[in-house]
Design an enzyme around this catalytic site. Structure first.
Site, PDB file in Angstrom:
ATOM      1  CD  GLN A 103     -56.579  28.580 -50.990  1.00  0.00           C
ATOM      2  OE1 GLN A 103     -56.005  29.569 -50.517  1.00  0.00           O
ATOM      3  NE2 GLN A 103     -57.863  28.340 -50.778  1.00  0.00           N
ATOM      4  CE1 TYR A 132     -69.665  31.078 -55.083  1.00  0.00           C
ATOM      5  CE2 TYR A 132     -69.992  29.276 -53.537  1.00  0.00           C
ATOM      6  CZ  TYR A 132     -70.393  30.489 -54.060  1.00  0.00           C
ATOM      7  OH  TYR A 132     -71.503  31.113 -53.553  1.00  0.00           O
ATOM      8  CD  GLU A 153     -65.171  29.263 -60.810  1.00  0.00           C
ATOM      9  OE1 GLU A 153     -65.338  30.490 -61.032  1.00  0.00           O
ATOM     10  OE2 GLU A 153     -65.021  28.793 -59.674  1.00  0.00           O
ATOM     11  CG  ASP A 201     -62.831  27.738 -51.233  1.00  0.00           C
ATOM     12  OD1 ASP A 201     -62.892  28.741 -50.494  1.00  0.00           O
ATOM     13  OD2 ASP A 201     -61.758  27.277 -51.661  1.00  0.00           O
ATOM     14  CB  CYS A 228     -60.228  33.429 -47.579  1.00  0.00           C
ATOM     15  SG  CYS A 228     -61.207  34.372 -48.770  1.00  0.00           S
TER      16      CYS A 228
END
Length: 273
Positions: A103, A132, A153, A201, A228
């Site tokens: 982030q 993720y 992932e 996410d 997001c």
């Protein structure tokens, strides 16, 4: 392109130069100039001094040389320092490599992940999946409050960082897999395995129906969805709420000041049948 990664907790800086060749002229001089400039920056508000720790070339070859959804190419050449930098957040330490996602707002990141862990309602017994998972930030934040954590992932560089980060923080109850999260959860369900909580996410495009249907097959009691892009999140929530889940709580977090962008956290629980 130029990508600069700065670790707020340690002051370590990585500079990634995205080029379409094998090298750059006067590389040593460029590194010297970057080092001088960063060395002379004033300390952060927390008193952390910045230092150049990594300069990396990312090689792109033509229009198809970039990684999907990224400006960077897969081939990396470290021309100065280390291939990674270290970040500290929430009492944990993370290694971040050029192709790993982290982030961009470290202050709000701690708030974001703290709220996500709160929404999960962990008691210390739960089996958790971090879909993720990237470099393992959410999963590692959850590991101290859960029975066990599985991180999944598709980016192998991120998984490599995640494994290193778990070892660095001496975490024994978290395991990482380099696989597609949806396919992984389908296999878990087929083998009769379950999960109590799933963190998801996804990127701005959200999740596809294949992933969401795999989530339904695994049937966790609780889902924490971080996004997001509230538009694609709303689309995915419509699917989940029409297939046995209900929205319990919602909390936006302003990760991108002076823009209209936000991160949004939604807690979903199974409907009572």
């Amino acid at each position: 392109h130029l990508v600069v990664k700065t670790a707020r907790g340690t002051g370590e800086v990585m500079v990634v130069l995205v080029i379409n060749g094998k090298g750059i002229p006067n590389a040593e001089k460029l590194v010297e100039m970057l080092d001088d400039y960063i060395y002379n920056l004033p300390p952060s508000e927390d008193g952390v001094e910045y230092s150049l720790e990594s300069v990396v070339l990312s090689i792109c070859k033509g229009k198809n040389g970039n990684l999907p959804g990224s400006v960077m190419g897969e081939e990396l050449i470290t021309i100065a320092g280390k291939p990674v930098i270290r970040e500290q957040a929430g009492g944990l330490e993370f290694e971040i490599s050029p192709l790993s996602f982290y982030q961009v707002n470290p202050v709000q990141t701690e708030i974001l992940y703290g709220k996500a862990i709160e929404f999960a309602g962990l008691t210390g017994k739960e089996k958790v999946i971090d879909a993720y998972c990237g470099i393992g930030t959410i999963g590692m934040a959850a590991a101290g409050k859960a029975g066990s954590v599985i991180g999944v992932e598709v980016n192998r560089d991120a998984v490599r960082d995640a494994v290193t980060n778990a070892k660095r923080n001496n975490m024994k109850n978290i395991t990482f897999y380099n696989e597609d999260a949806g396919e992984f959860m389908v296999k878990m369900a087929a083998q009769g395995e379950t999960a109590d909580v799933v963190f998801m996410d996804p990127p701005r495009a959200g999740s596809d129906e294949a992933f969401l249907s795999s989530l339904l097959q695994l049937s966790p009691k609780r889902v924490v969805y971080i996004s997001c892009n509230p538009v694609t999140q709303a689309r995915d929530l419509k699917y989940l709420t029409s297939h046995g889940y209900r929205v319990e709580r919602c909390q936006p977090v302003d990760m991108f000041p002076w823009t209209y962008h936000i991160e949004n956290i939604v807690a979903l629980v199974q409907k009572i049948r």
